[in-house]
Design a protein around this motif. Structure first.
Motif, short mmCIF file in Angstrom:
data_model
loop_
_atom_site.label_atom_id
_atom_site.label_comp_id
_atom_site.label_asym_id
_atom_site.label_seq_id
_atom_site.Cartn_x
_atom_site.Cartn_y
_atom_site.Cartn_z
N HIS A 85 0.85 -1.19 0.00
CA HIS A 85 0.00 0.00 0.00
C HIS A 85 0.89 1.24 0.00
CE1 HIS A 85 -2.96 3.00 1.14
NE2 HIS A 85 -3.92 2.10 0.93
N PRO A 86 0.62 2.22 -0.86
CA PRO A 86 1.49 3.39 -0.94
C PRO A 86 1.69 4.14 0.37
CG PRO A 86 0.10 3.27 -2.88
CD PRO A 86 -0.38 2.18 -1.96
N PRO A 130 -0.59 1.51 -14.63
CA PRO A 130 -1.32 2.61 -13.97
C PRO A 130 -1.26 2.52 -12.45
CG PRO A 130 -2.86 1.04 -14.96
CD PRO A 130 -1.50 0.68 -15.46
N MET A 131 -1.11 1.31 -11.90
CA MET A 131 -0.95 1.20 -10.45
C MET A 131 0.32 1.90 -9.99
SD MET A 131 -1.97 -2.75 -9.60
CE MET A 131 -3.65 -3.36 -9.71
N TRP A 132 1.41 1.65 -10.71
CA TRP A 132 2.67 2.31 -10.38
C TRP A 132 2.55 3.82 -10.55
CZ3 TRP A 132 5.66 5.41 -13.55
CH2 TRP A 132 6.88 5.82 -13.01
N GLN A 133 1.96 4.26 -11.67
CA GLN A 133 1.84 5.69 -11.95
C GLN A 133 1.05 6.39 -10.84
OE1 GLN A 133 2.99 7.08 -15.09
NE2 GLN A 133 2.65 9.11 -14.21
N GLU A 134 -0.02 5.79 -10.41
CA GLU A 134 -0.84 6.39 -9.36
C GLU A 134 -0.05 6.52 -8.06
OE1 GLU A 134 -5.42 5.81 -8.24
OE2 GLU A 134 -4.20 4.07 -7.64
N ALA A 135 0.67 5.47 -7.70
CA ALA A 135 1.41 5.49 -6.44
C ALA A 135 2.56 6.48 -6.46
CB ALA A 135 1.91 4.09 -6.11
N ILE A 136 3.33 6.52 -7.56
CA ILE A 136 4.50 7.40 -7.60
C ILE A 136 4.08 8.86 -7.59
CG2 ILE A 136 4.73 7.51 -10.12
CD1 ILE A 136 7.58 7.30 -7.50
N GLU A 137 2.89 9.16 -8.09
CA GLU A 137 2.40 10.54 -8.03
C GLU A 137 1.95 10.93 -6.63
OE1 GLU A 137 -0.71 10.58 -10.90
OE2 GLU A 137 0.64 10.72 -12.64
N GLN A 138 1.47 9.96 -5.86
CA GLN A 138 0.87 10.27 -4.56
C GLN A 138 1.86 10.25 -3.40
OE1 GLN A 138 -2.26 11.46 -4.09
NE2 GLN A 138 -2.18 11.49 -6.33
N ILE A 139 2.88 9.42 -3.45
CA ILE A 139 3.78 9.30 -2.30
C ILE A 139 4.46 10.62 -1.96
CG2 ILE A 139 5.93 8.21 -1.52
CD1 ILE A 139 4.90 5.61 -2.85
#
Length: 315
Positions: A85-86, A130-139
């Motif tokens: 989980h991010p 897209p899972m990776w993209q979402e997480a790297i933008e949010q962390i």
């Protein structure tokens, strides 16, 4: 240029996990004492023999506690939400950043094969992007904002105070694993450092580096708070004072066996059986050492032959 090591936790059939962990730690401490800049550790799951390193945050925390200077690098953390989980990733990286006093390198990725993705019920490789993209933008947002809230496709977080914030200001360097030309370009456009292996020819690696550098020059809105304009390339190496001794020892290393574990992982099959003594397997020394393909004869360590050059530090 800076140098590091890769604590991969490859476990051959004639070794044990416990012995291998202790050996990896011994090498990490020696690398720190010798002045190496990085100790990178991957995250892998369900891969027999190839890498028994599923919890790099635990391993690298232990390394950080036993060393003084070396940077502890994730290569990578799988930041897809079903695997990690991010929010938990942000918490762990920031905690390690404090305990190491700013020596963390935060490499990210999405897994190496279907053996890993499907083990966490991710339906396809395409879904991990897209899972990776979402997480790297949010962390980075989790580290930057006092209170954080998010409603996304793959994870949701109500308004919460996420702690700790990183020791490094504004945050540790951000990296991404790159294995194809589009990923090198994406890494540059997002302002991320690029992590890769020396697969292919030297010319192909040079093309990847050139594409990355071209893309990062165009980056105006990095994912993080700054552009991490660095590329880290992992390859096999043996460095000794005596060049011939290094070549002789490397020619006997079981690098071929290591690759046999790597290639079948996506097929869920066991590693290929080793050829018996005297079998048809090619001699690993065939392209090592001197012109003509002959491996150098072993000599006493520290002694140099007449043809040795000053400054030859091995391969």
């Amino acid at each position: 240029m800076e140098f590091g090591i890769f604590s991969h936790m490859h476990v051959p059939h004639d070794d044990t996990e416990h012995a291998r962990f202790l050996r990896e730690l011994e090498v990490s401490e020696a690398a720190d004492a010798a002045g190496f800049k990085y100790d990178w550790a991957p995250e892998h799951h369900f891969l027999e023999r190839y890498s028994h390193q599923p919890a790099p945050e635990v391993y690298l925390s232990w390394v950080a506690a036993r060393t003084k200077r070396i940077h502890v690098g994730h290569a990578i953390v799988n930041i897809t939400a079903p695997v990690n989980h991010p929010v938990r990733v942000a918490e762990r990286i920031a905690t390690m950043d404090h305990l190491s006093e700013g020596r963390v390198e935060f490499g990210t990725g999405r897994g190496s094969s279907s053996a890993e993705w499907s083990g966490f019920a991710i339906p396809s490789a395409a879904e991990t992007k897209p899972m990776w993209q979402e997480a790297i933008e949010q962390i980075p947002r989790m580290w930057r904002e006092e209170y954080y809230a998010y409603e996304g496709k793959y994870f949701r977080v109500p308004r919460r105070w996420i702690t700790p914030k990183p020791y490094s200001k504004p945050h540790p360097p951000l990296w991404v694993a790159c294995s194809s030309p589009p990923t090198f370009t994406l890494a540059g456009e997002l302002g991320l450092g690029a992590l890769c292996f020396t697969t292919g020819t030297a010319a192909e690696v040079a093309d990847h580096v050139r594409n990355y550098k071209d893309a990062i020059r165009r980056c105006t809105k990095p994912i993080g708070e700054y552009v991490n304009d660095h590329i880290a390339v992992t390859t096999n190496m043996l460095c000794l004072q005596d060049g011939d001794e290094a070549r002789w020892l490397y020619s006997r290393a079981r690098t071929g066996q290591f690759l046999e574990y790597l290639l079948p992982v996506a097929r869920f099959g066991p590693p290929a059986a080793a050829a018996p003594e005297g079998g048809a397997r090619a001699d690993p020394r065939a392209d090592a050492g001197r012109p003509g393909g002959a491996a150098p004869a072993r000599r006493q360590p520290g002694r140099r032959s007449r043809g040795d050059r000053r400054g030859d530090q091995g391969v």
